[in-house]
Write a protein that holds these residues in place. Structure first.
Motif, PDB file in Angstrom:
ATOM      1  N   LYS A 147      -0.589  -2.858  -3.658  1.00 39.02           N
ATOM      2  CA  LYS A 147      -0.868  -4.299  -3.522  1.00 39.02           C
ATOM      3  C   LYS A 147      -0.953  -4.682  -2.046  1.00 39.02           C
ATOM      4  O   LYS A 147      -1.840  -5.446  -1.644  1.00 39.02           O
ATOM      5  CB  LYS A 147       0.199  -5.123  -4.239  1.00 39.02           C
ATOM      6  CG  LYS A 147       0.055  -5.101  -5.757  1.00 39.02           C
ATOM      7  CD  LYS A 147       1.025  -6.046  -6.424  1.00 39.02           C
ATOM      8  CE  LYS A 147       0.565  -7.431  -6.457  1.00 39.02           C
ATOM      9  NZ  LYS A 147      -0.287  -7.946  -7.456  1.00 39.02           N
ATOM     10  N   ARG A 148      -0.060  -4.157  -1.227  1.00 42.55           N
ATOM     11  CA  ARG A 148      -0.067  -4.448   0.208  1.00 42.55           C
ATOM     12  C   ARG A 148      -1.344  -3.943   0.857  1.00 42.55           C
ATOM     13  O   ARG A 148      -1.993  -4.657   1.636  1.00 42.55           O
ATOM     14  CB  ARG A 148       1.154  -3.816   0.891  1.00 42.55           C
ATOM     15  CG  ARG A 148       1.299  -4.168   2.367  1.00 42.55           C
ATOM     16  CD  ARG A 148       2.436  -3.395   3.017  1.00 42.55           C
ATOM     17  NE  ARG A 148       2.147  -1.997   3.179  1.00 42.55           N
ATOM     18  CZ  ARG A 148       1.378  -1.478   4.150  1.00 42.55           C
ATOM     19  NH1 ARG A 148       0.821  -2.259   5.048  1.00 42.55           N
ATOM     20  NH2 ARG A 148       1.178  -0.176   4.223  1.00 42.55           N
ATOM     21  N   LEU A 149      -1.728  -2.723   0.515  1.00 43.53           N
ATOM     22  CA  LEU A 149      -2.956  -2.159   1.088  1.00 43.53           C
ATOM     23  C   LEU A 149      -4.191  -2.930   0.632  1.00 43.53           C
ATOM     24  O   LEU A 149      -5.119  -3.156   1.421  1.00 43.53           O
ATOM     25  CB  LEU A 149      -3.081  -0.675   0.708  1.00 43.53           C
ATOM     26  CG  LEU A 149      -2.057   0.253   1.344  1.00 43.53           C
ATOM     27  CD1 LEU A 149      -2.164   1.653   0.753  1.00 43.53           C
ATOM     28  CD2 LEU A 149      -2.217   0.298   2.849  1.00 43.53           C
ATOM     29  N   ASN A 150      -4.210  -3.354  -0.616  1.00 41.45           N
ATOM     30  CA  ASN A 150      -5.333  -4.147  -1.120  1.00 41.45           C
ATOM     31  C   ASN A 150      -5.421  -5.495  -0.383  1.00 41.45           C
ATOM     32  O   ASN A 150      -6.527  -5.951  -0.073  1.00 41.45           O
ATOM     33  CB  ASN A 150      -5.229  -4.366  -2.627  1.00 41.45           C
ATOM     34  CG  ASN A 150      -5.639  -3.129  -3.395  1.00 41.45           C
ATOM     35  OD1 ASN A 150      -6.403  -2.304  -2.913  1.00 41.45           O
ATOM     36  ND2 ASN A 150      -5.123  -3.004  -4.607  1.00 41.45           N
ATOM     37  N   ARG A 151      -4.288  -6.103  -0.091  1.00 43.34           N
ATOM     38  CA  ARG A 151      -4.286  -7.364   0.674  1.00 43.34           C
ATOM     39  C   ARG A 151      -4.856  -7.129   2.064  1.00 43.34           C
ATOM     40  O   ARG A 151      -5.617  -7.944   2.584  1.00 43.34           O
ATOM     41  CB  ARG A 151      -2.887  -7.944   0.748  1.00 43.34           C
ATOM     42  CG  ARG A 151      -2.458  -8.753  -0.445  1.00 43.34           C
ATOM     43  CD  ARG A 151      -1.202  -9.579  -0.180  1.00 43.34           C
ATOM     44  NE  ARG A 151      -0.094  -8.844   0.388  1.00 43.34           N
ATOM     45  CZ  ARG A 151       0.837  -8.200  -0.321  1.00 43.34           C
ATOM     46  NH1 ARG A 151       0.783  -8.182  -1.638  1.00 43.34           N
ATOM     47  NH2 ARG A 151       1.816  -7.558   0.276  1.00 43.34           N
ATOM     48  N   LEU A 152      -4.476  -6.022   2.683  1.00 39.99           N
ATOM     49  CA  LEU A 152      -4.993  -5.705   4.021  1.00 39.99           C
ATOM     50  C   LEU A 152      -6.493  -5.463   3.997  1.00 39.99           C
ATOM     51  O   LEU A 152      -7.198  -5.837   4.924  1.00 39.99           O
ATOM     52  CB  LEU A 152      -4.267  -4.473   4.591  1.00 39.99           C
ATOM     53  CG  LEU A 152      -2.816  -4.659   4.996  1.00 39.99           C
ATOM     54  CD1 LEU A 152      -2.205  -3.327   5.408  1.00 39.99           C
ATOM     55  CD2 LEU A 152      -2.716  -5.662   6.156  1.00 39.99           C
ATOM     56  N   ASN A 177      11.665   3.403  -9.973  1.00 43.59           N
ATOM     57  CA  ASN A 177      11.808   3.066  -8.563  1.00 43.59           C
ATOM     58  C   ASN A 177      10.573   3.511  -7.770  1.00 43.59           C
ATOM     59  O   ASN A 177      10.013   2.739  -6.986  1.00 43.59           O
ATOM     60  CB  ASN A 177      13.085   3.705  -8.007  1.00 43.59           C
ATOM     61  CG  ASN A 177      13.350   3.303  -6.584  1.00 43.59           C
ATOM     62  OD1 ASN A 177      13.202   2.156  -6.210  1.00 43.59           O
ATOM     63  ND2 ASN A 177      13.758   4.266  -5.780  1.00 43.59           N
ATOM     64  N   TYR A 178      10.145   4.762  -7.966  1.00 45.18           N
ATOM     65  CA  TYR A 178       8.957   5.260  -7.271  1.00 45.18           C
ATOM     66  C   TYR A 178       7.698   4.515  -7.716  1.00 45.18           C
ATOM     67  O   TYR A 178       6.841   4.197  -6.903  1.00 45.18           O
ATOM     68  CB  TYR A 178       8.776   6.766  -7.496  1.00 45.18           C
ATOM     69  CG  TYR A 178       9.611   7.591  -6.581  1.00 45.18           C
ATOM     70  CD1 TYR A 178       9.344   7.670  -5.226  1.00 45.18           C
ATOM     71  CD2 TYR A 178      10.702   8.307  -7.064  1.00 45.18           C
ATOM     72  CE1 TYR A 178      10.123   8.425  -4.370  1.00 45.18           C
ATOM     73  CE2 TYR A 178      11.494   9.065  -6.222  1.00 45.18           C
ATOM     74  CZ  TYR A 178      11.192   9.126  -4.879  1.00 45.18           C
ATOM     75  OH  TYR A 178      11.968   9.868  -4.043  1.00 45.18           O
ATOM     76  N   TYR A 179       7.594   4.236  -8.992  1.00 47.64           N
ATOM     77  CA  TYR A 179       6.433   3.523  -9.513  1.00 47.64           C
ATOM     78  C   TYR A 179       6.328   2.140  -8.871  1.00 47.64           C
ATOM     79  O   TYR A 179       5.257   1.740  -8.407  1.00 47.64           O
ATOM     80  CB  TYR A 179       6.515   3.400 -11.038  1.00 47.64           C
ATOM     81  CG  TYR A 179       5.377   2.610 -11.622  1.00 47.64           C
ATOM     82  CD1 TYR A 179       4.146   3.215 -11.871  1.00 47.64           C
ATOM     83  CD2 TYR A 179       5.515   1.248 -11.907  1.00 47.64           C
ATOM     84  CE1 TYR A 179       3.082   2.496 -12.390  1.00 47.64           C
ATOM     85  CE2 TYR A 179       4.454   0.512 -12.419  1.00 47.64           C
ATOM     86  CZ  TYR A 179       3.243   1.137 -12.656  1.00 47.64           C
ATOM     87  OH  TYR A 179       2.197   0.417 -13.160  1.00 47.64           O
ATOM     88  N   LEU A 180       7.438   1.411  -8.835  1.00 48.62           N
ATOM     89  CA  LEU A 180       7.423   0.072  -8.252  1.00 48.62           C
ATOM     90  C   LEU A 180       7.130   0.117  -6.753  1.00 48.62           C
ATOM     91  O   LEU A 180       6.393  -0.726  -6.236  1.00 48.62           O
ATOM     92  CB  LEU A 180       8.740  -0.643  -8.526  1.00 48.62           C
ATOM     93  CG  LEU A 180       8.986  -1.027  -9.984  1.00 48.62           C
ATOM     94  CD1 LEU A 180      10.397  -1.583 -10.161  1.00 48.62           C
ATOM     95  CD2 LEU A 180       7.939  -2.009 -10.485  1.00 48.62           C
ATOM     96  N   ALA A 181       7.685   1.095  -6.062  1.00 45.87           N
ATOM     97  CA  ALA A 181       7.413   1.232  -4.625  1.00 45.87           C
ATOM     98  C   ALA A 181       5.923   1.485  -4.391  1.00 45.87           C
ATOM     99  O   ALA A 181       5.306   0.864  -3.510  1.00 45.87           O
ATOM    100  CB  ALA A 181       8.249   2.367  -4.033  1.00 45.87           C
ATOM    101  N   ASN A 182       5.339   2.384  -5.185  1.00 46.74           N
ATOM    102  CA  ASN A 182       3.912   2.667  -5.038  1.00 46.74           C
ATOM    103  C   ASN A 182       3.054   1.476  -5.445  1.00 46.74           C
ATOM    104  O   ASN A 182       2.032   1.187  -4.819  1.00 46.74           O
ATOM    105  CB  ASN A 182       3.524   3.913  -5.847  1.00 46.74           C
ATOM    106  CG  ASN A 182       4.021   5.173  -5.187  1.00 46.74           C
ATOM    107  OD1 ASN A 182       3.966   5.310  -3.977  1.00 46.74           O
ATOM    108  ND2 ASN A 182       4.519   6.096  -5.978  1.00 46.74           N
TER     109      ASN A 182
END
Length: 148
Positions: free
Chosen positions: A140-145, A130-135
């Motif tokens: 991925k979100r930060l890389n898109r930004l 769960n923590y791994y997938l959240a991170n």
């Protein structure tokens, strides 16, 4: 107050809170007339239910501290995620298992220890995943930004 002392106090409080809520839930599930901190064999090994509850409270605090201190392994940025995970698993398993036995959650025999170990591994793997997938999704979100 130092960061370590704050972590210990916060972890002990979380351990007590979770221990109390679990004991309260099991007291309700088994429809006991009174609150019991653990199995009846555990409670009757003390001079009174109050002493069993006080002892359980201390054990729950120690469980919280074990998990709190073990979480520091994930702050070791020089370690790989694999090393952090393996060390964290070993610390929590080796710290939590004797405390779970002292809490009266299962008897000290091979069958129960193997069952407990299997359950611990499954729960640990689930929480870790769960923590791994959240991170993973956060990266991925930060890389898109950053690409914008």
């Amino acid at each position: 107050m130092t960061k370590l002392l704050k972590l210990i106090m916060r972890s002990a409080t979380i351990g007590i809170t979770i221990g109390y809520l679990v004991a309260l839930s099991f007291s309700e599930i088994y429809q006991t007339h009174d609150f019991v901190p653990s199995a009846s064999a555990y409670v009757t090994s003390f001079s009174s239910p109050l002493m069993a509850t006080l002892t359980s409270t201390g054990l729950w605090a120690m469980i919280g501290i074990v998990f709190g201190l073990a979480s520091l392994t994930f702050k070791r940025s020089s370690w790989s995620i694999t090393r952090q995970t393996v060390v964290n698993f070993c610390l929590t398993y080796l710290g939590f298992t004797p405390l779970a036995i002292l809490c009266g959650w299962f008897p000290l025999n091979v069958q129960w220890l193997l069952s407990f170990t299997g359950i611990f591994i499954l729960m640990y793997a689930g929480i870790w995943l769960n923590y791994y997938l959240a991170n993973y999704h956060e990266v991925k979100r930060l890389n898109r930004l950053l690409k914008k």
